[in-house]
Design a protein around this motif. Structure first.
Motif, PDB file in Angstrom:
ATOM      1  N   GLU A 101       0.908  -1.263  -0.059  1.00 44.03           N
ATOM      2  CA  GLU A 101       0.064   0.018   0.112  1.00 44.03           C
ATOM      3  C   GLU A 101       0.753   1.272  -0.057  1.00 44.03           C
ATOM      4  N   PHE A 102       2.069   1.112   0.818  1.00 44.03           N
ATOM      5  CA  PHE A 102       3.004   2.390   0.567  1.00 44.03           C
ATOM      6  C   PHE A 102       3.498   2.637  -0.681  1.00 44.03           C
ATOM      7  N   GLN A 103       3.839   1.605  -1.352  1.00 44.84           N
ATOM      8  CA  GLN A 103       4.189   1.548  -3.222  1.00 44.84           C
ATOM      9  C   GLN A 103       2.993   2.092  -3.810  1.00 44.84           C
ATOM     10  N   SER A 104       2.011   1.734  -3.687  1.00 48.07           N
ATOM     11  CA  SER A 104       0.745   2.289  -4.251  1.00 48.07           C
ATOM     12  C   SER A 104       0.544   3.581  -4.039  1.00 48.07           C
ATOM     13  N   TYR A 105       1.012   4.119  -2.792  1.00 44.35           N
ATOM     14  CA  TYR A 105       0.731   5.765  -2.365  1.00 44.35           C
ATOM     15  C   TYR A 105       1.825   6.426  -3.282  1.00 44.35           C
ATOM     16  N   LEU A 106       3.079   5.885  -3.266  1.00 46.84           N
ATOM     17  CA  LEU A 106       4.062   6.490  -3.936  1.00 46.84           C
ATOM     18  C   LEU A 106       3.870   6.681  -5.511  1.00 46.84           C
ATOM     19  N   GLN A 107       3.105   5.668  -6.222  1.00 50.43           N
ATOM     20  CA  GLN A 107       2.855   5.895  -7.542  1.00 50.43           C
ATOM     21  C   GLN A 107       1.755   6.841  -7.630  1.00 50.43           C
ATOM     22  N   GLU A 108       0.988   7.249  -6.854  1.00 49.36           N
ATOM     23  CA  GLU A 108       0.078   8.435  -7.009  1.00 49.36           C
ATOM     24  C   GLU A 108       0.833   9.691  -6.585  1.00 49.36           C
ATOM     25  N   HIS A 109       1.620   9.618  -5.600  1.00 50.24           N
ATOM     26  CA  HIS A 109       2.401  10.775  -5.176  1.00 50.24           C
ATOM     27  C   HIS A 109       3.706  10.549  -5.195  1.00 50.24           C
ATOM     28  N   PRO A 110       4.171  10.569  -6.375  1.00 45.07           N
ATOM     29  CA  PRO A 110       5.847  10.311  -6.662  1.00 45.07           C
ATOM     30  C   PRO A 110       6.690  11.193  -6.030  1.00 45.07           C
ATOM     31  N   ASN A 111       6.233  12.340  -5.410  1.00 45.81           N
ATOM     32  CA  ASN A 111       7.175  13.679  -4.952  1.00 45.81           C
ATOM     33  C   ASN A 111       7.018  13.669  -3.314  1.00 45.81           C
ATOM     34  N   ALA A 112       6.255  12.561  -3.115  1.00 49.19           N
ATOM     35  CA  ALA A 112       5.969  12.577  -1.360  1.00 49.19           C
ATOM     36  C   ALA A 112       7.169  12.469  -0.430  1.00 49.19           C
ATOM     37  N   ALA A 113       7.239  13.393   0.382  1.00 52.15           N
ATOM     38  CA  ALA A 113       8.205  13.534   1.522  1.00 52.15           C
ATOM     39  C   ALA A 113       8.156  12.289   2.400  1.00 52.15           C
ATOM     40  N   ILE A 114       9.150  11.472   2.509  1.00 53.28           N
ATOM     41  CA  ILE A 114       9.083  10.072   3.263  1.00 53.28           C
ATOM     42  C   ILE A 114      10.090  10.330   4.486  1.00 53.28           C
ATOM     43  N   ARG A 115       9.532   9.991   5.494  1.00 51.31           N
ATOM     44  CA  ARG A 115      10.447   9.903   6.861  1.00 51.31           C
ATOM     45  C   ARG A 115      10.510   8.700   7.361  1.00 51.31           C
ATOM     46  N   GLN A 116      11.592   8.143   7.427  1.00 48.09           N
ATOM     47  CA  GLN A 116      11.766   6.683   7.864  1.00 48.09           C
ATOM     48  C   GLN A 116      11.917   6.697   9.398  1.00 48.09           C
ATOM     49  N   LEU A 117      11.510   5.765  10.051  1.00 47.69           N
ATOM     50  CA  LEU A 117      11.776   5.589  11.638  1.00 47.69           C
ATOM     51  C   LEU A 117      12.555   4.531  11.995  1.00 47.69           C
ATOM     52  N   ASP A 118      13.415   4.662  13.069  1.00 50.49           N
ATOM     53  CA  ASP A 118      13.903   3.504  13.430  1.00 50.49           C
ATOM     54  C   ASP A 118      14.449   3.710  14.725  1.00 50.49           C
ATOM     55  N   SER A 119      14.636   2.633  15.754  1.00 52.30           N
ATOM     56  CA  SER A 119      14.969   2.671  16.862  1.00 52.30           C
ATOM     57  C   SER A 119      16.430   1.850  17.157  1.00 52.30           C
ATOM     58  N   VAL A 120      17.310   2.508  17.964  1.00 51.16           N
ATOM     59  CA  VAL A 120      18.500   2.075  18.097  1.00 51.16           C
ATOM     60  C   VAL A 120      18.906   1.701  19.712  1.00 51.16           C
ATOM     61  N   GLU A 121      19.040   0.302  20.014  1.00 48.33           N
ATOM     62  CA  GLU A 121      19.026   0.174  21.498  1.00 48.33           C
ATOM     63  C   GLU A 121      20.321  -0.465  21.776  1.00 48.33           C
ATOM     64  N   GLY A 122      21.163   0.444  22.708  1.00 48.83           N
ATOM     65  CA  GLY A 122      22.352   0.100  22.926  1.00 48.83           C
ATOM     66  C   GLY A 122      22.518  -1.420  23.669  1.00 48.83           C
ATOM     67  N   VAL A 123      22.051  -0.932  25.003  1.00 50.21           N
ATOM     68  CA  VAL A 123      21.996  -2.117  26.209  1.00 50.21           C
ATOM     69  C   VAL A 123      20.604  -2.536  26.296  1.00 50.21           C
ATOM     70  N   ARG A 124      20.340  -3.757  26.297  1.00 53.80           N
ATOM     71  CA  ARG A 124      18.867  -4.195  26.619  1.00 53.80           C
ATOM     72  C   ARG A 124      18.552  -3.561  28.119  1.00 53.80           C
ATOM     73  N   GLY A 125      17.276  -2.692  27.690  1.00 56.39           N
ATOM     74  CA  GLY A 125      16.802  -2.222  28.840  1.00 56.39           C
ATOM     75  C   GLY A 125      17.251  -1.007  29.199  1.00 56.39           C
ATOM     76  N   GLY A 126      18.320  -0.553  28.437  1.00 56.85           N
ATOM     77  CA  GLY A 126      18.795   0.864  28.541  1.00 56.85           C
ATOM     78  C   GLY A 126      18.062   1.943  27.756  1.00 56.85           C
ATOM     79  N   LYS A 127      19.013   2.986  27.650  1.00 50.51           N
ATOM     80  CA  LYS A 127      18.538   4.187  26.831  1.00 50.51           C
ATOM     81  C   LYS A 127      18.302   3.822  25.366  1.00 50.51           C
ATOM     82  N   VAL A 128      17.262   4.590  24.575  1.00 52.01           N
ATOM     83  CA  VAL A 128      17.094   4.236  23.369  1.00 52.01           C
ATOM     84  C   VAL A 128      17.121   5.487  22.228  1.00 52.01           C
ATOM     85  N   LEU A 129      17.636   5.298  21.063  1.00 53.91           N
ATOM     86  CA  LEU A 129      17.801   6.384  20.369  1.00 53.91           C
ATOM     87  C   LEU A 129      16.666   6.200  19.287  1.00 53.91           C
TER      88      LEU A 129
END
Length: 253
Positions: free
Chosen positions: A133-161
């Motif tokens: 469905e994301f690909q279908s949206y890009l076909q209709e809006h090829p110039n859409a501004a995309i922001r990708q999310l991710d999380s980076v965990e150093g130590v399990r149970g510790g702080k996260v980016l």
């Protein structure tokens, strides 16, 4: 065994008028009699002790005799009347006379660590937000501004980016947070929303693309503000498909 000797002494006492009582022979006879009775008592005790040891060894639990719990379960199905897993639970809880220490492999194995499982807030979060469905949206809006999310965990149970990658601009923002959970991600976006105001937020974050982590499993709380106004649209990559977010991963490295 002593009867012939006793009869001989009795005969001498009857026939010998000068020495009717022979003290030495009588003393020797009494000593022998006492020793024989003591040896008999000790022999009886030894037999009883051996019988007791045999009975204890014969009737002790099979686990203590070196049998595995799986072997006992397979060969005693008519007696156990329960599952093999339940037998292990009974042993671990100390409900049986046999203990964990009677199982050599269990003693050698390290105890398992209980891993904390992060559960999804909304198990149906992917409905209407899949990669297709994301690909279908890009076909209709090829110039859409995309922001990708991710999380980076150093130590399990510790702080996260929490990282937000601006794909076209090749810019990545990182927010330090205390826990890798859904509420933390929601709080970060709420803070950004309040700082930028609605118009700027909608312009900067029109489309969000995230992986299938549990920290992104409440998309409605991110897509809509507290008044119910939609402020962004969220989509998900396919499971086990990190290549679908290559630019963000490359920047992180």
């Amino acid at each position: 065994m002593l009867m012939p000797y006793l009869l001989m002494i009795t005969f001498d006492m009857i026939t010998d008028a000068n020495r009717p009582i022979r003290w030495k022979k009588l003393t020797l006879l009494m000593i022998l009699t006492i020793e024989i009775h003591l040896l008999s008592a000790l022999l009886f005790m030894l037999v009883l002790i051996l019988a007791w040891l045999y009975a204890v060894n014969h009737h002790r639990p099979l686990l203590q005799k070196g049998h595995s719990l799986h072997h006992i379960y397979v060969n005693c199905l008519d007696l156990t009347m329960t599952s093999e897993r339940t037998l292990y639970s009974y042993v671990n809880q100390g409900l049986l006379s046999a203990r964990n220490i009677d199982m050599p492999r269990t003693v050698r194995m390290r105890p398992r660590k209980n891993k904390k499982r992060n559960l999804k807030v909304d198990k149906a979060c992917r409905i209407g937000r899949t990669w297709e469905e994301f690909q279908s949206y890009l076909q209709e809006h090829p110039n859409a501004a995309i922001r990708q999310l991710d999380s980076v965990e150093g130590v399990r149970g510790g702080k996260v980016l929490l990282t937000i990658h601006f794909v076209q601009q090749e810019l990545q923002l990182a927010f330090l947070w205390d826990a890798n959970d859904s509420q933390s991600v929601i709080d970060i976006f709420e803070k950004i929303y309040l700082e930028l105001r609605p118009d700027a937020f909608i312009r900067l974050f029109p489309i969000l693309l995230a992986d299938n982590g549990s920290e992104f499993s409440n998309p409605k709380a991110i897509e809509f503000d507290k008044q119910g106004n939609q402020r962004t649209q969220m989509y998900y990559c396919d499971p086990s498909a990190p290549f679908q977010r290559v630019p963000a991963k490359t920047t992180m490295k």
